[in-house]
Design a protein around this motif. Structure first.
Motif, PDB file in Angstrom:
ATOM      1  N   HIS A 224      -0.810  -1.915  -7.075  1.00 36.95           N
ATOM      2  CA  HIS A 224      -2.216  -2.258  -7.281  1.00 36.95           C
ATOM      3  C   HIS A 224      -2.449  -3.696  -6.825  1.00 36.95           C
ATOM      4  CE1 HIS A 224      -2.692   0.931 -10.705  1.00 36.95           C
ATOM      5  NE2 HIS A 224      -2.511   1.462  -9.510  1.00 36.95           N
ATOM      6  N   ILE A 225      -2.963  -3.858  -5.621  1.00 33.61           N
ATOM      7  CA  ILE A 225      -3.123  -5.195  -5.063  1.00 33.61           C
ATOM      8  C   ILE A 225      -4.580  -5.464  -4.703  1.00 33.61           C
ATOM      9  CG2 ILE A 225      -0.766  -5.314  -4.196  1.00 33.61           C
ATOM     10  CD1 ILE A 225      -1.946  -4.670  -1.395  1.00 33.61           C
ATOM     11  N   ASN A 226      -4.856  -6.727  -4.381  1.00 35.62           N
ATOM     12  CA  ASN A 226      -6.200  -7.179  -4.036  1.00 35.62           C
ATOM     13  C   ASN A 226      -6.199  -7.755  -2.626  1.00 35.62           C
ATOM     14  OD1 ASN A 226      -7.468  -7.281  -7.039  1.00 35.62           O
ATOM     15  ND2 ASN A 226      -5.366  -8.046  -7.041  1.00 35.62           N
ATOM     16  N   LEU A 227      -7.320  -7.594  -1.921  1.00 33.82           N
ATOM     17  CA  LEU A 227      -7.451  -8.111  -0.564  1.00 33.82           C
ATOM     18  C   LEU A 227      -8.749  -8.891  -0.425  1.00 33.82           C
ATOM     19  CD1 LEU A 227      -6.431  -8.173   2.414  1.00 33.82           C
ATOM     20  CD2 LEU A 227      -7.812  -6.106   2.789  1.00 33.82           C
ATOM     21  N   LEU A 228      -8.643 -10.132   0.057  1.00 36.79           N
ATOM     22  CA  LEU A 228      -9.830 -10.933   0.342  1.00 36.79           C
ATOM     23  C   LEU A 228     -10.414 -10.469   1.672  1.00 36.79           C
ATOM     24  CD1 LEU A 228      -8.469 -14.506  -0.531  1.00 36.79           C
ATOM     25  CD2 LEU A 228      -9.816 -12.984  -1.986  1.00 36.79           C
ATOM     26  N   ILE A 229     -11.725 -10.234   1.708  1.00 37.23           N
ATOM     27  CA  ILE A 229     -12.356  -9.765   2.946  1.00 37.23           C
ATOM     28  C   ILE A 229     -13.567 -10.628   3.288  1.00 37.23           C
ATOM     29  CG2 ILE A 229     -11.582  -7.377   2.668  1.00 37.23           C
ATOM     30  CD1 ILE A 229     -14.427  -6.716   1.643  1.00 37.23           C
TER      31      ILE A 229
ATOM     32  N   ILE B 218       0.838  -1.202   0.000  1.00 34.90           N
ATOM     33  CA  ILE B 218       0.000   0.000   0.000  1.00 34.90           C
ATOM     34  C   ILE B 218       0.875   1.256   0.000  1.00 34.90           C
ATOM     35  CG2 ILE B 218      -1.640   1.372   1.345  1.00 34.90           C
ATOM     36  CD1 ILE B 218      -2.946  -0.986   0.097  1.00 34.90           C
ATOM     37  N   GLU B 219       1.855   1.264   0.883  1.00 35.28           N
ATOM     38  CA  GLU B 219       2.726   2.436   1.026  1.00 35.28           C
ATOM     39  C   GLU B 219       3.501   2.730  -0.258  1.00 35.28           C
ATOM     40  OE1 GLU B 219       5.097   1.330   4.333  1.00 35.28           O
ATOM     41  OE2 GLU B 219       3.467   1.597   5.796  1.00 35.28           O
ATOM     42  N   ASN B 220       3.742   1.681  -1.041  1.00 36.20           N
ATOM     43  CA  ASN B 220       4.508   1.854  -2.277  1.00 36.20           C
ATOM     44  C   ASN B 220       3.629   1.866  -3.524  1.00 36.20           C
ATOM     45  OD1 ASN B 220       7.661   1.721  -1.684  1.00 36.20           O
ATOM     46  ND2 ASN B 220       6.631   0.360  -0.233  1.00 36.20           N
TER      47      ASN B 220
ATOM     48  N   ASP C 233      -9.752   2.457  -0.590  1.00 35.37           N
ATOM     49  CA  ASP C 233      -9.789   2.802  -2.007  1.00 35.37           C
ATOM     50  C   ASP C 233      -8.442   2.618  -2.695  1.00 35.37           C
ATOM     51  OD1 ASP C 233      -8.438   4.873  -0.841  1.00 35.37           O
ATOM     52  OD2 ASP C 233      -9.693   6.479  -1.651  1.00 35.37           O
ATOM     53  N   LYS C 234      -7.433   2.126  -1.964  1.00 34.95           N
ATOM     54  CA  LYS C 234      -6.119   1.893  -2.561  1.00 34.95           C
ATOM     55  C   LYS C 234      -5.920   0.445  -2.991  1.00 34.95           C
ATOM     56  CE  LYS C 234      -3.611   5.666  -0.306  1.00 34.95           C
ATOM     57  NZ  LYS C 234      -2.420   6.027   0.506  1.00 34.95           N
ATOM     58  N   VAL C 235      -6.856  -0.400  -2.621  1.00 39.39           N
ATOM     59  CA  VAL C 235      -6.765  -1.802  -3.017  1.00 39.39           C
ATOM     60  C   VAL C 235      -8.106  -2.235  -3.610  1.00 39.39           C
ATOM     61  CG1 VAL C 235      -5.102  -2.353  -1.206  1.00 39.39           C
ATOM     62  CG2 VAL C 235      -7.532  -2.730  -0.795  1.00 39.39           C
TER      63      VAL C 235
END
Length: 254
Positions: free
Chosen positions: A135-140, A130-132, A147-149
């Protein structure tokens, strides 16, 4: 009755007038040097069909061609050719992902030179990405906003899944992505079904890191250290691959 035919005649004349005016207008436009120059760029890039194997699919890629009329409208004011003002029409693949949502996506199209990285929880690695600005994905499996992932609903029962979906829709974050493990839940109907193509953890990193290729859907497990993550990212960079959100990786838009 006489007046009726009079009105019909007037309407007919108007229609014919409009028809011929339109023909003349189109002819004049077609003779415009700028219009002719744009027309020379009308080379079609063909679409690439999705590849289907049993219940699995690799998305295709849309083709494109220049929209001559819209491009001409963009450039007409300055009356000079400007490649940056070209407008394109999308040409959908004949075998499209959107017509095969019952199939499970096993990777993105290799022509895109992209991969997608998925985390199943927040940790030091997730924070680093995130800090860098990766564009990543997160399972929730609960209501969550970032809004960054790209957030992927991973609830394992219908009530919770629908609740999270409603939340994601409200935030305009829902990309209709559904991770499939064994069976396809009913609440995943009409969503983009996908499988992880490569799982990397501390015990297998030495063998799996060399397997990363175009279109990979990669899950990074929590056992990976930050140093190992940096090695993974370096390997992706050396292979000239970009890290992209999953929805973009599987999208057929060129």
């Amino acid at each position: 009755m006489k007046n009726f035919f009079k009105y019909i005649g007037v309407i007919g004349i108007c229609i014919l007038s409009f028809y011929y005016t339109n023909i003349i207008s189109e002819y004049v436009k077609s003779q415009n040097p700028l219009y002719k120059e744009i027309k020379l760029q009308d080379k079609m890039i063909p679409s690439i069909d999705s590849v289907i194997n049993d219940n699995y699919i690799i998305p295709g890629i849309s083709g494109k061609k220049v929209d001559i009329d819209k491009s001409f409208s963009n450039m007409h004011k300055e009356n000079k050719y400007d490649e940056t003002l070209l407008v394109y029409k999308e040409i959908k693949p004949n075998i499209s992902l959107d017509n095969n949502k019952d199939k499970i996506i096993i990777r993105g199209n290799s022509n895109k030179n992209k991969v997608s990285i998925i985390f199943d929880s927040k940790n030091e690695l997730y924070n680093y990405m995130i800090e860098n600005n990766y564009h990543i994905n997160l399972l929730i499996n609960k209501e969550e906003y970032n809004d960054k992932v790209e957030l992927i609903n991973n609830a394992n029962n219908e009530n919770t899944y629908n609740k999270i979906d409603k939340f994601l829709n409200k935030k305009k974050l829902n990309k209709n992505l559904c991770l499939i493990n064994k069976t396809i839940p009913t609440y995943c109907n009409n969503k983009y079904l996908f499988n992880i193509s490569l799982t990397i953890n501390h015990s297998n990193i030495s063998t799996t890191i060399n397997q990363i290729s175009n279109g990979e859907i990669i899950k990074i497990e929590n056992s990976i250290t930050k140093e190992e993550l940096l090695v993974i990212l370096q390997s992706i960079k050396y292979k000239n691959l970009e890290i992209e959100y999953l929805s973009k990786l599987i999208s057929e838009t060129n």
